[in-house]
Every structure is written in structure tokens, then in C-alpha cells.
Design an enzyme around this catalytic site. Structure first.
Site, PDB file in Angstrom:
ATOM      1  N   GLY A 188       0.824  -1.190   0.000  1.00 20.93           N
ATOM      2  CA  GLY A 188       0.000   0.000   0.000  1.00 20.93           C
ATOM      3  C   GLY A 188       0.863   1.246   0.000  1.00 20.93           C
ATOM      4  O   GLY A 188       2.077   1.181  -0.195  1.00 20.93           O
ATOM      5  N   ASP A 190       1.725   5.296   1.883  1.00 22.96           N
ATOM      6  CA  ASP A 190       2.207   5.758   3.180  1.00 22.96           C
ATOM      7  C   ASP A 190       1.135   5.655   4.259  1.00 22.96           C
ATOM      8  O   ASP A 190       1.444   5.408   5.429  1.00 22.96           O
ATOM      9  CB  ASP A 190       2.698   7.202   3.068  1.00 22.96           C
ATOM     10  CG  ASP A 190       3.955   7.322   2.220  1.00 22.96           C
ATOM     11  OD1 ASP A 190       4.679   6.312   2.102  1.00 22.96           O
ATOM     12  OD2 ASP A 190       4.219   8.415   1.679  1.00 22.96           O
ATOM     13  N   GLY A 191      -0.143   5.828   3.885  1.00 24.05           N
ATOM     14  CA  GLY A 191      -1.214   5.694   4.864  1.00 24.05           C
ATOM     15  C   GLY A 191      -1.329   4.277   5.403  1.00 24.05           C
ATOM     16  O   GLY A 191      -1.562   4.073   6.599  1.00 24.05           O
ATOM     17  N   ARG A 303      -5.723  14.632  -7.706  1.00 23.16           N
ATOM     18  CA  ARG A 303      -6.354  15.599  -6.804  1.00 23.16           C
ATOM     19  C   ARG A 303      -5.313  16.442  -6.066  1.00 23.16           C
ATOM     20  O   ARG A 303      -5.577  17.586  -5.700  1.00 23.16           O
ATOM     21  CB  ARG A 303      -7.260  14.879  -5.802  1.00 23.16           C
ATOM     22  CG  ARG A 303      -6.547  13.983  -4.798  1.00 23.16           C
ATOM     23  CD  ARG A 303      -7.560  13.224  -3.954  1.00 23.16           C
ATOM     24  NE  ARG A 303      -6.954  12.412  -2.901  1.00 23.16           N
ATOM     25  CZ  ARG A 303      -6.560  11.167  -3.057  1.00 23.16           C
ATOM     26  NH1 ARG A 303      -6.713  10.586  -4.251  1.00 23.16           N
ATOM     27  NH2 ARG A 303      -6.031  10.472  -2.056  1.00 23.16           N
ATOM     28  N   ASP A 452       1.476  12.270   7.828  1.00 27.41           N
ATOM     29  CA  ASP A 452       1.649  11.099   6.951  1.00 27.41           C
ATOM     30  C   ASP A 452       0.472  10.933   5.997  1.00 27.41           C
ATOM     31  O   ASP A 452       0.012   9.819   5.736  1.00 27.41           O
ATOM     32  CB  ASP A 452       1.844   9.823   7.763  1.00 27.41           C
ATOM     33  CG  ASP A 452       3.307   9.558   8.092  1.00 27.41           C
ATOM     34  OD1 ASP A 452       4.170  10.324   7.622  1.00 27.41           O
ATOM     35  OD2 ASP A 452       3.582   8.583   8.817  1.00 27.41           O
ATOM     36  N   GLY A 453      -0.038  12.057   5.479  1.00 26.05           N
ATOM     37  CA  GLY A 453      -1.137  11.998   4.526  1.00 26.05           C
ATOM     38  C   GLY A 453      -2.510  11.995   5.149  1.00 26.05           C
ATOM     39  O   GLY A 453      -3.506  12.104   4.425  1.00 26.05           O
TER      40      GLY A 453
END
Length: 497
Positions: A188, A190-191, A303, A452-453
Site C-alpha cells: 500500500g 504511506d497511509g 487531486r 503522513d497523509g
């Protein structure tokens, strides 16, 4: 025989034989943990691989009938190994060898397998989480096509869990029994990575009876290392660990089992722990992007560019007061690569002399505040926001960008996009090396924190570095990252991402 004598005897093992690889005849020998082979006839071309880079050694499998029963050919064996093709980039390779004497083959297989058993830190039972909706929604494809076959070759027992909601990974790690696993990994962005280490640390706090909401609490270190396979939009953490977002390289680093300590930073408000982060905590410009982009998730990664353009044109500034706990040292302009001296000294508990910590306060109107735990380099910003920030030295780099003109803001972003840059000549930027920071917003109009996002809506926070709180599978990056192709995922060329 003592362990030292046994290790010395194993290192002095010598094998020398002649094998066939297809129709080519090879001279193959093994000595001092090196496997070396070359052509038996001119033109001579010698190749070698360290036993540390060998993934596995196996007999060749053959099918024995319509039932697809598998048997092993005693006259063939395969050496599966990792090979560094470019700086920071590792590839899978194999060598299939044949000999007319089955005893010769057996001797090689047993000797090499015995040497591989010495690498006890390599994962054997891996719990792997897949986030199917992160980044470009290709996490499952990445696992099936690139990670799964290599894990099978390495003999790693992988248990896969596909997440269905936000924070499911974190909750699973906190509340479920993990005794049957020796390591954790995820596919996945960074989240997803953030959910994994937040869950592991919160689990350790629960097991040790430590309240993580206490800002002064000493957080316990999880024993299991973490592996990361990139499948996000930017994959900043994996880029800083390996120097590339190449998928095969990430999988190889997990299989080979080498790890480094990574700092984590805890973020508290007045009452509780908000989150642990590994890459960046940002207020102002990047915080506004994270908050505003939530309404445009249907656009995918685009986005961020859309919201970034809108926010750069708005050129908002936010008044605040920052307190910084730091020592007398200036920031050394040395990048973190491999096992650098600064991180290694912290890992070994070696201090570079007595350092006096002191608090200082900075006030003003800021366009952007970045508390970087790592350099935050990525493909779009190869040098990162904090190029001299280290993975495990116990410090974050606080980058303060004062509110200024739109032209100056564009100058900053254009420099971040370059492979090498400096901001020393920009008077509206200052950098501090800190162990702790506190922030208090002085205006009614406030931004949001990008952690971290993930968006944090509390403005007043306290952040503290926890030195090398987790171990991550990596051999570290090298300095040579100038080749643009090194920074591209290997699956992009095939999947046209």
C-alpha cells in the site's frame, strides 16, 4: 566445538565442481561465502554472488504425470539470488545447474542450504496486509504478480489479509494474537504503512500497560520488523528507505531480512495521542492540500496537483508560535545512506559527546511548517523537503517557511522538484534540528495538520521523536540516484501505469 569455531569452519567451507547450464559448461566454486562461476572455455567471464544475496537453493522440480505430482530431479539444482543491477535497484535471477553425479549435486545443495540457515533474521512466517483501494488501486495486482512468486521461492509462509476499511489494519494488530508470525508487511501507500506501525506500537503499549496518551511516556519498541511493498501515490517512506519505489527491490529487501531502525514521532494534543508518524507533519500549505483533497478522491492522485495549484495561488499564511527542543549542534550536510554513522551510533548507544538541550521559541506568520522525520524524498522531489534528515538519529528537521509573495512560493516548489538544490540563500526559510516541538495557533483562521497523509484537525500539538522505535526491512539507499530510471517502479513499464 564453540560457536566461533563453528562459524569459522562454515566460512572455510570449499566446494569446487564443473556443471552444465544448458549446453554451457561452468566451473563453479564456493569459498568464503562467495559463489563464483565462469565458463570452462574461452571467452572466460566470471560471475559471483555473495551467500547473503542468495534467496534459496533447491532441487529442480519435475512433473511426474497427469496428476501434476511434483518430484525432484537429483541431477539438477537451482540457485535463486538477488542481483543489484543499478544503484538502489535489485533484481531476481537464477542459475540452473546439472551434473551427472547426484552426490555432487546433493553436496552443493546441503552445504548452501546450511549456510542460508544462519540468516535467522530472514522472515519465515509473514503476516501481510493488502490495501486494495490505496494509490492507483493496484495493490492486489502488485502482490500477485511480483511479491507472491518471490515469497514462494524464498519459502516464506505468507498469510494475506485484504483490508476493507480505514484503520482495520491498525485495529487488527492491536487486538489479535500474532504469536505465529515473525514479521509484518503491507502492500500500500504511506497511509497503509502508518496504520501498520501505529497498530504495532499501540499493541506493545497495551501489552506493557503503558498509556500512550501520556505525552512523556516512553513508548515500547515492537519486536517484529516491518516490510513495505509500495503501491501508493507517492510512497515517500519506501523511497527514503531504499532510494527507489521499485517493487521487486522492496520484496527483495524483505526476503533478505536486513533491517534498520526508523524513528517515529508521536503527536499529542492536550489530552491524547493523535498519531505516530514516520515521514512528515505539515501545517499550512501541505496541510490545506491534504484537507481539501478529501473532497476530490474521485480524481485519484491528480487531486493533489489540483488542490496544490489552488492553494499556491491562494497564498494563505497562518500566525503561530513554535517551541523547539534542540541542542547546540548545527545541521550537518550529510545525507543518510545505507548504515550511516549517525544512525549506527544511535543504534549502538554511542553518543557523540555531551549535548545540552534547550528550548527556543519562533513566532510569526507561516506559509508552511514541515516537521520532517525523514528526508521526504520521492520521485517528484528527489532531494526531499529535508535532504539531510536521517532515518534513525533521534531528530526531526523543522522547516519553517515564512509567509511571503506568490513568486517566492513558486521558487520554493520549483527547487523541491530538482534533483539537487539549496534553500540557504532564501531568507524566508529556516531549518531546525529538534527532538521535540510544540505549536500554538495565534489566529482564529487556522490550517490543518497533514500527518503522513492523514488530516488532523487539532491545531495546537506537541510532537516528540522516539529514536529507532521500529525496525524496517531495508539495506538502505546509496547516494547514486541520478539515473531517472532507477526511480520508476518496474511494473510501470509493463502495465503502463
Amino acid at each position: 566445538m564453540s560457536n566461533d569455531n563453528q562459524n569459522s569452519a562454515a566460512q572455510e567451507s570449499v566446494l569446487l565442481s564443473t556443471f552444465y547450464c544448458g549446453r554451457k559448461r561452468f566451473k563453479l566454486y564456493f569459498h568464503r561465502n562467495q559463489i563464483v562461476w565462469d565458463y570452462a572455455k574461452p571467452p572466460y567471464a566470471q560471475h559471483s554472488v555473495s551467500i547473503e544475496d542468495v534467496i534459496s537453493v533447491q532441487y529442480k522440480c519435475v512433473s511426474t504425470g497427469p496428476g501434476n505430482d511434483v518430484a525432484y530431479d537429483p541431477y539438477y539444482f537451482i540457485i535463486h539470488y538477488a542481483e543489484q543491477k543499478k544503484p538502489n535497484v535489485w533484481r531476481y535471477n537464477s542459475l540452473t545447474l546439472r551434473h551427472c553425479d547426484a552426490l555432487q549435486v546433493s553436496s552443493w545443495v546441503k552445504t548452501l542450504q546450511n549456510h542460508l540457515q544462519k540468516f535467522c533474521k530472514r522472515p519465515k512466517r509473514l503476516l501481510l496486509f493488502v490495501n486494495p483501494v490505496g494509490g492507483k488501486r493496484r495493490a492486489m495486482h502488485i502482490y500477485e504478480r511480483y511479491a507472491k512468486p518471490l515469497f514462494h521461492i524464498a519459502g516464506i509462509d505468507v498469510s494475506v489479509i485484504v483490508s476493507q476499511r480505514q484503520n482495520q489494519i491498525r485495529d487488527f494488530l492491536i487486538h489479535h494474537n500474532l504469536d505465529m508470525f515473525d514479521s509484518i508487511a503491507c502492500v500500500g501507500g504511506d497511509g497503509t504503512v502508518s496504520e501498520v506501525f501505529n497498530g504495532l506500537v499501540m499493541r506493545e503499549c497495551r501489552l506493557h500497560g503503558i498509556d500512550p496518551d501520556e505525552a512523556v511516556a516512553q513508548l515500547p519498541r515492537p519486536s517484529m520488523p516491518i516490510g513495505i511493498i509500495p503501491a501508493g501515490s507517492t510512497d515517500t517512506i519506501i523511497y527514503c528507505l531504499h532510494g527507489t519505489t521499485d517493487v521487486t527491490t522492496a520484496v527483495m529487501n524483505i526476503i533478505l531480512g536486513d533491517s534498520l531502525g526508523l524513528d517515529l514521532v508521536s503527536v499529542h494534543d492536550d489530552t491524547r495521542l493523535l498519531r505516530l508518524y514516520a515521514s512528515i507533519l505539515s501545517y499550512g500549505y501541505l496541510g490545506d492540500i491534504a484537507h481539501n483533497s478529501e473532497s476530490f478522491r474521485w480524481m485519484g492522485p491528480s487531486r493533489y496537483e489540483y488542490c496544490g495549484f489552488k492553494n499556491i495561488m491562494a497564498n494563505k499564511g497562518y500566525n503561530g508560535e513554535i517551541s523547539i527542543l534542540c541542542d547546540e549542534d548545527n545541521i550537518e550536510q550529510a545525507k543518510c545512506c545505507g548504515r550511516c554513522d549517525q544512525c549506527t551510533s544511535q543504534q549502538n548507544g554511542v553518543s557523540g559527546g555531551k549535548k545540552v538541550d534547550r528550548w527556543k521559541t519562533v513566532r510569526g506568520k507561516f506559509f508552511m511548517i514541515n516537521a520532517a522525520n525523514i528526508s521526504c524524498a520521492c520521485i517528484r522531489s528527489p532531494y526531499g523537503i529535508a535532504p539531510y534528515c536521517h532515518l534513525g538519529d533521534g531528530y526531526l528537521h523543522l522547516v519553517l517557511v515564512r509567509h511571503t509573495s506568490l513568486i517566492n512560493n513558486l521558487r520554493i516548489l520549483s527547487r523541491y522538484a530538482k534533483r539537487t538544490y539549496t534553500t540557504d540563500d532564501l531568507p524566508f526559510i529556516e531549518v531546525h534540528r529538534a527532538k521535540e516541538i510544540t505549536f500554538h495557533a495565534n489566529d482564529a483562521v487556522r490550517s490543518h495538520w497533514n500527518c503522513d497523509g492523514e488530516v488532523q484537525h487539532q491545531s495546537d500539538i506537541h510532537a516528540r521523536v522516539h529514536c529507532q522505535l521500529i525496525n524496517v526491512f531495508t539495506r538502505g539507499s546509496t547516494m547514486a540516484v541520478d539515473d531517472e530510471s532507477n526511480n520508476k517502479c518496474n511494473f510501470c513499464r509493463f502495465c503502463k501505469i
